[in-house]
Design a protein around this motif. Structure first.
Motif, PDB file in Angstrom:
ATOM      1  N   THR A 108       1.724  -6.333  12.048  1.00  0.00           N
ATOM      2  CA  THR A 108       1.386  -4.905  11.924  1.00  0.00           C
ATOM      3  C   THR A 108       2.246  -4.265  10.847  1.00  0.00           C
ATOM      4  OG1 THR A 108       0.837  -4.863  14.278  1.00  0.00           O
ATOM      5  CG2 THR A 108       1.191  -2.741  13.211  1.00  0.00           C
ATOM      6  N   ARG A 109       3.564  -4.572  10.890  1.00  0.00           N
ATOM      7  CA  ARG A 109       4.485  -4.025   9.889  1.00  0.00           C
ATOM      8  C   ARG A 109       4.095  -4.505   8.489  1.00  0.00           C
ATOM      9  NH1 ARG A 109       9.400  -5.987  11.781  1.00  0.00           N
ATOM     10  NH2 ARG A 109       9.106  -4.774  13.655  1.00  0.00           N
ATOM     11  N   GLU A 110       3.721  -5.793   8.403  1.00  0.00           N
ATOM     12  CA  GLU A 110       3.312  -6.359   7.109  1.00  0.00           C
ATOM     13  C   GLU A 110       2.049  -5.678   6.610  1.00  0.00           C
ATOM     14  OE1 GLU A 110       1.643 -10.633   5.596  1.00  0.00           O
ATOM     15  OE2 GLU A 110       3.259 -10.673   7.079  1.00  0.00           O
ATOM     16  N   GLN A 111       1.111  -5.437   7.548  1.00  0.00           N
ATOM     17  CA  GLN A 111      -0.136  -4.757   7.165  1.00  0.00           C
ATOM     18  C   GLN A 111       0.174  -3.345   6.680  1.00  0.00           C
ATOM     19  OE1 GLN A 111      -3.199  -6.200   7.061  1.00  0.00           O
ATOM     20  NE2 GLN A 111      -3.865  -4.335   6.069  1.00  0.00           N
ATOM     21  N   ASN A 112       1.070  -2.672   7.427  1.00  0.00           N
ATOM     22  CA  ASN A 112       1.451  -1.320   7.007  1.00  0.00           C
ATOM     23  C   ASN A 112       2.135  -1.350   5.645  1.00  0.00           C
ATOM     24  OD1 ASN A 112       0.419  -0.250   9.348  1.00  0.00           O
ATOM     25  ND2 ASN A 112       2.389  -0.198  10.406  1.00  0.00           N
ATOM     26  N   LEU A 113       3.027  -2.331   5.455  1.00  0.00           N
ATOM     27  CA  LEU A 113       3.707  -2.456   4.158  1.00  0.00           C
ATOM     28  C   LEU A 113       2.716  -2.808   3.062  1.00  0.00           C
ATOM     29  CD1 LEU A 113       6.990  -4.325   5.148  1.00  0.00           C
ATOM     30  CD2 LEU A 113       6.790  -1.972   4.335  1.00  0.00           C
ATOM     31  N   SER A 114       1.737  -3.662   3.421  1.00  0.00           N
ATOM     32  CA  SER A 114       0.712  -4.026   2.448  1.00  0.00           C
ATOM     33  C   SER A 114      -0.084  -2.789   2.046  1.00  0.00           C
ATOM     34  CB  SER A 114      -0.204  -5.089   3.040  1.00  0.00           C
ATOM     35  OG  SER A 114      -1.237  -5.419   2.152  1.00  0.00           O
ATOM     36  N   ASN A 115      -0.446  -1.981   3.060  1.00  0.00           N
ATOM     37  CA  ASN A 115      -1.167  -0.731   2.765  1.00  0.00           C
ATOM     38  C   ASN A 115      -0.298   0.203   1.920  1.00  0.00           C
ATOM     39  OD1 ASN A 115      -3.313  -1.664   4.247  1.00  0.00           O
ATOM     40  ND2 ASN A 115      -2.809  -0.513   6.086  1.00  0.00           N
ATOM     41  N   GLU A 116       0.975   0.286   2.307  1.00  0.00           N
ATOM     42  CA  GLU A 116       1.902   1.153   1.569  1.00  0.00           C
ATOM     43  C   GLU A 116       2.078   0.625   0.146  1.00  0.00           C
ATOM     44  OE1 GLU A 116       6.459   2.641   2.130  1.00  0.00           O
ATOM     45  OE2 GLU A 116       5.309   2.213   3.942  1.00  0.00           O
ATOM     46  N   LEU A 117       2.150  -0.711   0.008  1.00  0.00           N
ATOM     47  CA  LEU A 117       2.284  -1.319  -1.315  1.00  0.00           C
ATOM     48  C   LEU A 117       1.066  -1.002  -2.171  1.00  0.00           C
ATOM     49  CD1 LEU A 117       3.925  -3.177  -3.189  1.00  0.00           C
ATOM     50  CD2 LEU A 117       2.660  -5.097  -2.223  1.00  0.00           C
ATOM     51  N   GLU A 118      -0.119  -1.087  -1.543  1.00  0.00           N
ATOM     52  CA  GLU A 118      -1.334  -0.740  -2.286  1.00  0.00           C
ATOM     53  C   GLU A 118      -1.266   0.705  -2.763  1.00  0.00           C
ATOM     54  OE1 GLU A 118      -4.949  -1.610  -0.141  1.00  0.00           O
ATOM     55  OE2 GLU A 118      -4.381  -3.717   0.145  1.00  0.00           O
ATOM     56  N   LEU A 119      -0.784   1.589  -1.867  1.00  0.00           N
ATOM     57  CA  LEU A 119      -0.652   2.993  -2.270  1.00  0.00           C
ATOM     58  C   LEU A 119       0.341   3.127  -3.418  1.00  0.00           C
ATOM     59  CD1 LEU A 119      -0.601   4.816   1.199  1.00  0.00           C
ATOM     60  CD2 LEU A 119      -2.428   4.877  -0.517  1.00  0.00           C
ATOM     61  N   TRP A 120       1.471   2.379  -3.307  1.00  0.00           N
ATOM     62  CA  TRP A 120       2.468   2.418  -4.379  1.00  0.00           C
ATOM     63  C   TRP A 120       1.887   1.844  -5.670  1.00  0.00           C
ATOM     64  CZ3 TRP A 120       6.770   5.073  -4.771  1.00  0.00           C
ATOM     65  CH2 TRP A 120       7.418   5.509  -3.620  1.00  0.00           C
ATOM     66  N   GLU A 121       1.075   0.785  -5.550  1.00  0.00           N
ATOM     67  CA  GLU A 121       0.451   0.203  -6.740  1.00  0.00           C
ATOM     68  C   GLU A 121      -0.496   1.206  -7.384  1.00  0.00           C
ATOM     69  OE1 GLU A 121      -1.348  -3.441  -5.383  1.00  0.00           O
ATOM     70  OE2 GLU A 121       0.511  -4.576  -5.618  1.00  0.00           O
ATOM     71  N   VAL A 122      -1.285   1.892  -6.515  1.00  0.00           N
ATOM     72  CA  VAL A 122      -2.197   2.922  -7.052  1.00  0.00           C
ATOM     73  C   VAL A 122      -1.383   4.020  -7.728  1.00  0.00           C
ATOM     74  CG1 VAL A 122      -3.822   4.740  -6.369  1.00  0.00           C
ATOM     75  CG2 VAL A 122      -4.079   2.431  -5.458  1.00  0.00           C
ATOM     76  N   GLU A 123      -0.290   4.421  -7.024  1.00  0.00           N
ATOM     77  CA  GLU A 123       0.556   5.479  -7.587  1.00  0.00           C
ATOM     78  C   GLU A 123       1.229   5.005  -8.868  1.00  0.00           C
ATOM     79  OE1 GLU A 123       4.191   8.194  -5.997  1.00  0.00           O
ATOM     80  OE2 GLU A 123       2.632   7.668  -4.555  1.00  0.00           O
ATOM     81  N   ALA A 124       1.680   3.727  -8.881  1.00  0.00           N
ATOM     82  CA  ALA A 124       2.307   3.179 -10.086  1.00  0.00           C
ATOM     83  C   ALA A 124       1.293   3.094 -11.208  1.00  0.00           C
ATOM     84  CB  ALA A 124       2.887   1.799  -9.788  1.00  0.00           C
TER      85      ALA A 124
END
Length: 184
Positions: A121-137
């Motif tokens: 779950t944490r990995e999925q959340n981090l993956s989602n957060e990473l995707e958001l960071w990638e979009v933001e980046a």
């Protein structure tokens, strides 16, 4: 005649006695023969009984040997049984220990599975957060490129304006000079 009569009587008594003696002798011979026959039968019976006794002793010795063998086997079986009981008791204790260890491992596995699920779950959340960071980046990179382009354009415009201003300044100086020269 008296003497012959007495002699005849004596003779008759003697013959009677002799006959009686013969009869007794015959009876004794029959009794001896019968006794010898019985004695032979008793001897045969005695021989058979002695053989039976010998056979009985042999059978008894064999039975005692078998009994000794059976007792030895029984004693060995009892020792083996005692050893097996001891081994069974030890195995029972070991089994109980293994059951406890197994339950502990099952608990640990359960906790590890829970932790794995939480990590997923944490990995999925981090993956989602990473995707958001990638979009933001990505947006930031686009904005940065846009800013770089704007900076270049702004620099170019500044240079143009600077050149225009310098051009005005030179013209102004020339005009001032010209005014100065023409005024005088």
């Amino acid at each position: 005649m008296r003497s012959t009569l007495a002699s005849k009587r004596k003779m008759s008594v003697l013959i009677g006695r002799l006959e009686l003696q013969k009869a007794e002798n015959l009876a004794l011979k029959d009794a001896v023969f019968s006794s010898e026959t019985e004695m032979d039968a008793v001897r045969e019976c005695n021989v058979r009984m002695n053989q039976d006794v010998i056979n009985g002793r042999e059978n008894l010795l064999q039975a005692q040997a078998k009994l000794f063998d059976a007792e030895t086997k029984l004693e060995a079986a009892e020792k083996s049984n005692l050893a097996m009981c001891t081994t069974m008791a030890e195995m029972k204790k070991e089994n109980e220990s293994l059951n406890i260890a197994n339950k502990n491992l099952e608990s640990e596995i359960f906790l590890l599975r829970q932790e794995r699920e939480e990590n997923k779950t944490r990995e999925q959340n981090l993956s989602n957060e990473l995707e958001l960071w990638e979009v933001e980046a990505s947006t930031f990179c686009f904005d940065l490129q846009d800013s770089s382009v704007n900076e270049v354009l702004l620099k170019n415009k500044m240079q143009e304006l600077t050149e225009v201003c310098l051009g005005f300044s030179k013209k102004k100086k020339k005009k001032k000079k010209w005014f100065k020269v023409n005024r005088d």
